[in-house]
Every structure is written in structure tokens, then in C-alpha cells.
Scaffold this active site. Structure first.
Site, PDB file in Angstrom:
ATOM      1  N   ASN A   1       2.731   0.486   8.558  1.00 23.51           N
ATOM      2  CA  ASN A   1       1.457   1.175   8.711  1.00 23.51           C
ATOM      3  C   ASN A   1       1.707   2.518   9.397  1.00 23.51           C
ATOM      4  OD1 ASN A   1      -1.081   1.982  10.008  1.00 23.51           O
ATOM      5  ND2 ASN A   1      -1.858   0.034   9.252  1.00 23.51           N
TER       6      ASN A   1
ATOM      7  N   HIS B   1      -1.521   1.999   4.827  1.00 25.71           N
ATOM      8  CA  HIS B   1      -1.195   0.682   5.370  1.00 25.71           C
ATOM      9  C   HIS B   1       0.235   0.340   4.989  1.00 25.71           C
ATOM     10  CE1 HIS B   1      -5.525  -1.082   5.878  1.00 25.71           C
ATOM     11  NE2 HIS B   1      -5.378   0.078   6.487  1.00 25.71           N
TER      12      HIS B   1
ATOM     13  N   GLU C   1       1.608  -2.084   3.234  1.00 24.28           N
ATOM     14  CA  GLU C   1       1.829  -2.423   1.832  1.00 24.28           C
ATOM     15  C   GLU C   1       1.797  -1.169   0.960  1.00 24.28           C
ATOM     16  OE1 GLU C   1      -0.316  -5.893   3.839  1.00 24.28           O
ATOM     17  OE2 GLU C   1      -0.445  -3.712   3.874  1.00 24.28           O
TER      18      GLU C   1
ATOM     19  N   SER D   1      -1.852 -10.549   6.809  1.00 24.86           N
ATOM     20  CA  SER D   1      -2.646 -10.789   5.606  1.00 24.86           C
ATOM     21  C   SER D   1      -3.186  -9.465   5.044  1.00 24.86           C
ATOM     22  CB  SER D   1      -3.806 -11.730   5.969  1.00 24.86           C
ATOM     23  OG  SER D   1      -4.595 -12.050   4.855  1.00 24.86           O
TER      24      SER D   1
ATOM     25  N   CYS E   1      -5.319  -6.514   3.539  1.00 22.43           N
ATOM     26  CA  CYS E   1      -6.727  -6.125   3.519  1.00 22.43           C
ATOM     27  C   CYS E   1      -7.193  -5.968   2.063  1.00 22.43           C
ATOM     28  CB  CYS E   1      -6.903  -4.819   4.288  1.00 22.43           C
ATOM     29  SG  CYS E   1      -6.309  -3.365   3.371  1.00 22.43           S
TER      30      CYS E   1
ATOM     31  N   CYS F   1      -5.231  -3.113   0.146  1.00 24.12           N
ATOM     32  CA  CYS F   1      -3.863  -3.486  -0.229  1.00 24.12           C
ATOM     33  C   CYS F   1      -3.870  -4.584  -1.282  1.00 24.12           C
ATOM     34  CB  CYS F   1      -3.075  -3.885   1.008  1.00 24.12           C
ATOM     35  SG  CYS F   1      -2.872  -2.501   2.162  1.00 24.12           S
TER      36      CYS F   1
ATOM     37  N   ASP G   1      -8.551   0.551  11.955  1.00 26.44           N
ATOM     38  CA  ASP G   1      -7.631   0.203  10.874  1.00 26.44           C
ATOM     39  C   ASP G   1      -8.259  -0.763   9.884  1.00 26.44           C
ATOM     40  OD1 ASP G   1      -4.853   0.663   9.932  1.00 26.44           O
ATOM     41  OD2 ASP G   1      -4.761  -1.515  10.080  1.00 26.44           O
TER      42      ASP G   1
END
Length: 161
Positions: free
Chosen positions: A55, A66, A68, A93, A95, A98, A158
Site C-alpha cells: 500500500n 492499495h 494488490e 482481505s 477491499c 482490489c 484507507d
């Protein structure tokens, strides 16, 4: 004999999973060291990391960077046949944003370091045929709990709260 082979395969798969989750954790720690949000991700194709990231919203002043998304960016342009044979590892996990990228590129499997501090759009992934494995790794949980406790405003920003 067959069960021994399956057992060995499972051991190899678990060892690789741990190796790739550790790489994602290393990315998360790099983000924290840069005074960012400690979430990391790697994209693995045929047992090799092709993209890694963390991130960088704070560091780059970005609204979308982010972990990912950074890993996808760092993987570079790939044909869909590559992404359709990848596994994405992430310390947290994913979002909804992503998750959308995972679905867009057809990544079939996501290994999640933890979903105790934040549960993203896992249901959407499952509904779209993505296999998810949640590890709930203690190091991932502790890293996020500490960050959220000491930086609640950054964390809420975020996740869009």
C-alpha cells in the site's frame, strides 16, 4: 502410494503458500517502514512471483494504490492467460476496489493473510468463482491491529470511512 504422493503435494503446497505469504508480509513491513499502511501483496504465476507491492497511498498521495493494485502494476502488462493462472497473496482481505481488479483480470485464487481486522469483498470473490484461502496469520493480524490502534484516521481514510 497415492496417499503418500497427495500428502507430499500438500506439504509442498503449504511450504510454497508460506513462502509467498512471507513475501507479502515483507512488502507490508516495507510499507510500514515508509510510514505507510502495512498491507502487502504478491502475484504468483507457476510458482514464481511476477509482481509484488505494498500500500502506497500515503507515500504517493494516491487514492488507489492499495497493495494488490501496486502488485498488479509491478507485474506489468500480462496477457489474460497469465493472470488466469495466478494466485494473489495479500496480507489483508481485499477491499471492493482490489476485488474488482482481481475479477477483471480473472485471477482464480486469493490467499488472504488475515480478515479479522477487516473483511473486504470476500463474498463477491466467492460468488464469482474465485477460490479464497484465509490463513489468519498472527503476524498479519498483529501488524494491522497495531497500525489501526495508532493510526485510526489513516486507516479510516484507507477503507473509505
Amino acid at each position: 502410494m497415492q496417499s503418500v504422493s497427495a500428502s507430499l503435494l500438500s506439504t509442498v503446497a503449504i511450504r510454497n503458500m508460506n513462502e509467498f505469504l512471507k513475501a507479502a508480509i515483507s512488502e507490508a513491513k516495507a510499507g510500514l517502514k515508509e510510514r505507510g499502511i502495512p498491507i502487502g501483496s504478491v502475484i504468483v504465476h507457476e510458482g514464481r512471483i511476477i509482481g509484488r507491492g505494498h500500500n502506497k497511498r500515503i507515500q504517493k498521495g494516491s487514492v488507489v494504490l492499495h497493495a494488490e493494485m501496486d502488485a498488479l502494476e509491478n507485474a506489468g502488462r500480462q496477457p489474460s492467460s497469465i493472470y488466469k493462472n495466478c494466485v494473489l497473496y495479500t496480507t489483508l482481505s481485499p477491499c471492493p476496489m482490489c476485488t474488482g481488479a482481481i475479477l477483471l483480470y480473472g485471477i482464480p485464487k486469493v490467499v488472504i493473510g488475515e480478515n479479522q481486522t477487516y473483511t473486504g469483498a470476500e463474498t463477491l470473490l466467492i460468488q464469482n468463482g474465485v477460490e479464497i484461502i484465509v490463513i489468519n496469520d498472527g503476524e498479519c493480524i498483529e501488524m494491522m491491529e497495531d497500525f489501526i490502534k495508532t493510526n485510526p484516521d489513516l486507516w479510516n481514510e484507507d477503507i473509505g470511512v
